[in-house]
Design a protein around this motif. Structure first.
Motif, PDB file in Angstrom:
ATOM      1  N   TYR A  47      20.834  48.165  44.791  1.00  0.00           N
ATOM      2  CA  TYR A  47      21.955  49.089  44.694  1.00  0.00           C
ATOM      3  C   TYR A  47      22.722  48.819  43.405  1.00  0.00           C
ATOM      4  CZ  TYR A  47      26.327  51.304  46.224  1.00  0.00           C
ATOM      5  OH  TYR A  47      27.452  52.074  46.324  1.00  0.00           O
ATOM      6  N   ASN A  48      22.963  49.848  42.616  1.00  0.00           N
ATOM      7  CA  ASN A  48      23.759  49.748  41.395  1.00  0.00           C
ATOM      8  C   ASN A  48      24.952  50.677  41.515  1.00  0.00           C
ATOM      9  OD1 ASN A  48      22.071  47.973  40.019  1.00  0.00           O
ATOM     10  ND2 ASN A  48      20.763  49.645  39.338  1.00  0.00           N
ATOM     11  N   LYS A  49      26.116  50.201  41.085  1.00  0.00           N
ATOM     12  CA  LYS A  49      27.305  51.038  41.133  1.00  0.00           C
ATOM     13  C   LYS A  49      28.229  50.672  39.985  1.00  0.00           C
ATOM     14  CE  LYS A  49      30.916  52.698  44.120  1.00  0.00           C
ATOM     15  NZ  LYS A  49      31.479  52.710  45.450  1.00  0.00           N
ATOM     16  N   SER A  50      28.795  51.694  39.359  1.00  0.00           N
ATOM     17  CA  SER A  50      29.783  51.490  38.305  1.00  0.00           C
ATOM     18  C   SER A  50      31.157  51.824  38.849  1.00  0.00           C
ATOM     19  CB  SER A  50      29.482  52.378  37.103  1.00  0.00           C
ATOM     20  OG  SER A  50      28.257  52.007  36.524  1.00  0.00           O
ATOM     21  N   LYS A  51      32.138  50.976  38.542  1.00  0.00           N
ATOM     22  CA  LYS A  51      33.504  51.178  39.017  1.00  0.00           C
ATOM     23  C   LYS A  51      34.456  51.105  37.837  1.00  0.00           C
ATOM     24  CE  LYS A  51      32.503  48.347  43.009  1.00  0.00           C
ATOM     25  NZ  LYS A  51      32.900  47.135  43.706  1.00  0.00           N
ATOM     26  N   ARG A  52      35.586  51.761  37.981  1.00  0.00           N
ATOM     27  CA  ARG A  52      36.652  51.687  36.992  1.00  0.00           C
ATOM     28  C   ARG A  52      37.878  51.115  37.683  1.00  0.00           C
ATOM     29  NH1 ARG A  52      37.443  56.091  32.541  1.00  0.00           N
ATOM     30  NH2 ARG A  52      35.854  54.761  31.675  1.00  0.00           N
ATOM     31  N   ARG A  53      38.370  50.001  37.181  1.00  0.00           N
ATOM     32  CA  ARG A  53      39.522  49.325  37.764  1.00  0.00           C
ATOM     33  C   ARG A  53      40.665  49.304  36.759  1.00  0.00           C
ATOM     34  NH1 ARG A  53      36.313  44.127  40.080  1.00  0.00           N
ATOM     35  NH2 ARG A  53      35.218  45.195  41.755  1.00  0.00           N
ATOM     36  N   HIS A  54      41.883  49.362  37.289  1.00  0.00           N
ATOM     37  CA  HIS A  54      43.076  49.270  36.462  1.00  0.00           C
ATOM     38  C   HIS A  54      43.747  47.939  36.753  1.00  0.00           C
ATOM     39  CE1 HIS A  54      42.269  53.567  36.426  1.00  0.00           C
ATOM     40  NE2 HIS A  54      42.979  53.630  35.328  1.00  0.00           N
ATOM     41  N   LEU A  55      43.969  47.144  35.711  1.00  0.00           N
ATOM     42  CA  LEU A  55      44.562  45.817  35.848  1.00  0.00           C
ATOM     43  C   LEU A  55      45.741  45.660  34.912  1.00  0.00           C
ATOM     44  CD1 LEU A  55      41.295  43.674  35.667  1.00  0.00           C
ATOM     45  CD2 LEU A  55      42.537  44.280  37.716  1.00  0.00           C
ATOM     46  N   CYS A  56      46.693  44.819  35.324  1.00  0.00           N
ATOM     47  CA  CYS A  56      47.791  44.453  34.435  1.00  0.00           C
ATOM     48  C   CYS A  56      47.311  43.302  33.560  1.00  0.00           C
ATOM     49  CB  CYS A  56      49.006  44.016  35.245  1.00  0.00           C
ATOM     50  SG  CYS A  56      50.365  43.431  34.210  1.00  0.00           S
ATOM     51  N   SER A  57      47.559  43.392  32.259  1.00  0.00           N
ATOM     52  CA  SER A  57      47.094  42.344  31.351  1.00  0.00           C
ATOM     53  C   SER A  57      47.997  41.113  31.393  1.00  0.00           C
ATOM     54  CB  SER A  57      47.006  42.881  29.920  1.00  0.00           C
ATOM     55  OG  SER A  57      48.285  43.286  29.491  1.00  0.00           O
ATOM     56  N   THR A  58      49.214  41.231  31.930  1.00  0.00           N
ATOM     57  CA  THR A  58      50.127  40.095  31.984  1.00  0.00           C
ATOM     58  C   THR A  58      50.007  39.323  33.287  1.00  0.00           C
ATOM     59  OG1 THR A  58      51.681  41.316  30.600  1.00  0.00           O
ATOM     60  CG2 THR A  58      52.535  39.399  31.752  1.00  0.00           C
ATOM     61  N   CYS A  59      50.179  40.000  34.419  1.00  0.00           N
ATOM     62  CA  CYS A  59      50.171  39.302  35.711  1.00  0.00           C
ATOM     63  C   CYS A  59      48.813  39.326  36.397  1.00  0.00           C
ATOM     64  CB  CYS A  59      51.242  39.876  36.652  1.00  0.00           C
ATOM     65  SG  CYS A  59      50.969  41.562  37.183  1.00  0.00           S
ATOM     66  N   GLY A  60      47.876  40.170  35.945  1.00  0.00           N
ATOM     67  CA  GLY A  60      46.531  40.205  36.497  1.00  0.00           C
ATOM     68  C   GLY A  60      46.393  40.961  37.793  1.00  0.00           C
ATOM     69  N   LYS A  61      47.454  41.651  38.253  1.00  0.00           N
ATOM     70  CA  LYS A  61      47.371  42.413  39.496  1.00  0.00           C
ATOM     71  C   LYS A  61      46.462  43.615  39.321  1.00  0.00           C
ATOM     72  CE  LYS A  61      51.303  41.558  42.299  1.00  0.00           C
ATOM     73  NZ  LYS A  61      51.115  41.682  43.680  1.00  0.00           N
ATOM     74  N   ARG A  62      45.749  43.942  40.387  1.00  0.00           N
ATOM     75  CA  ARG A  62      44.919  45.132  40.413  1.00  0.00           C
ATOM     76  C   ARG A  62      45.808  46.309  40.830  1.00  0.00           C
ATOM     77  NH1 ARG A  62      39.361  45.350  43.794  1.00  0.00           N
ATOM     78  NH2 ARG A  62      38.617  47.296  42.966  1.00  0.00           N
ATOM     79  N   LEU A  63      45.815  47.361  40.028  1.00  0.00           N
ATOM     80  CA  LEU A  63      46.709  48.491  40.250  1.00  0.00           C
ATOM     81  C   LEU A  63      45.933  49.657  40.849  1.00  0.00           C
ATOM     82  CD1 LEU A  63      48.565  48.294  36.841  1.00  0.00           C
ATOM     83  CD2 LEU A  63      49.274  47.304  39.016  1.00  0.00           C
ATOM     84  N   ILE A  64      46.584  50.405  41.706  1.00  0.00           N
ATOM     85  CA  ILE A  64      45.994  51.581  42.323  1.00  0.00           C
ATOM     86  C   ILE A  64      46.609  52.819  41.664  1.00  0.00           C
ATOM     87  CG2 ILE A  64      45.728  52.880  44.456  1.00  0.00           C
ATOM     88  CD1 ILE A  64      45.958  50.200  45.925  1.00  0.00           C
ATOM     89  N   VAL A  65      45.750  53.698  41.162  1.00  0.00           N
ATOM     90  CA  VAL A  65      46.212  54.882  40.451  1.00  0.00           C
ATOM     91  C   VAL A  65      46.229  56.052  41.429  1.00  0.00           C
ATOM     92  CG1 VAL A  65      45.722  56.462  38.556  1.00  0.00           C
ATOM     93  CG2 VAL A  65      45.279  54.034  38.290  1.00  0.00           C
ATOM     94  N   GLN A  66      47.363  56.700  41.548  1.00  0.00           N
ATOM     95  CA  GLN A  66      47.505  57.883  42.395  1.00  0.00           C
ATOM     96  C   GLN A  66      47.313  59.117  41.534  1.00  0.00           C
ATOM     97  OE1 GLN A  66      48.107  57.735  45.726  1.00  0.00           O
ATOM     98  NE2 GLN A  66      48.139  55.515  45.647  1.00  0.00           N
ATOM     99  N   GLY A  67      46.571  60.061  42.007  1.00  0.00           N
ATOM    100  CA  GLY A  67      46.477  61.282  41.233  1.00  0.00           C
ATOM    101  C   GLY A  67      45.169  61.842  41.266  1.00  0.00           C
TER     102      GLY A  67
END
Length: 67
Positions: A47-67
């Motif tokens: 199984y192969n899958k590509s994902k796009r993640r949004h991260l904060c470069s300072t605190c490293g938290k994973r962010l959830i994008v609404q929209g």
């Protein structure tokens, strides 16, 4: 009795890009990270899958994008 796990998941970062906006937690810059993951069973890719993640470069938290 010996159990051997023959399943494996490999994640690889394929790209990092700057994104508009700021982190709601610390106010740092936001990065978009493209990640490619691959599941294998006995060294055979299943199984192969590509994902796009949004991260904060300072605190490293994973962010959830609404929209």
């Amino acid at each position: 009795m010996c159990l051997v796990f023959v399943c494996d998941q490999d994640e690889r970062v394929t790209g990092r890009y700057a994104a508009p906006g700021a982190c709601p937690y610390c106010g740092g810059a936001v990065q978009v990270v493209d990640v490619e993951s691959q599941w294998r069973f006995c060294f055979v890719p299943l199984y192969n899958k590509s994902k796009r993640r949004h991260l904060c470069s300072t605190c490293g938290k994973r962010l959830i994008v609404q929209g």
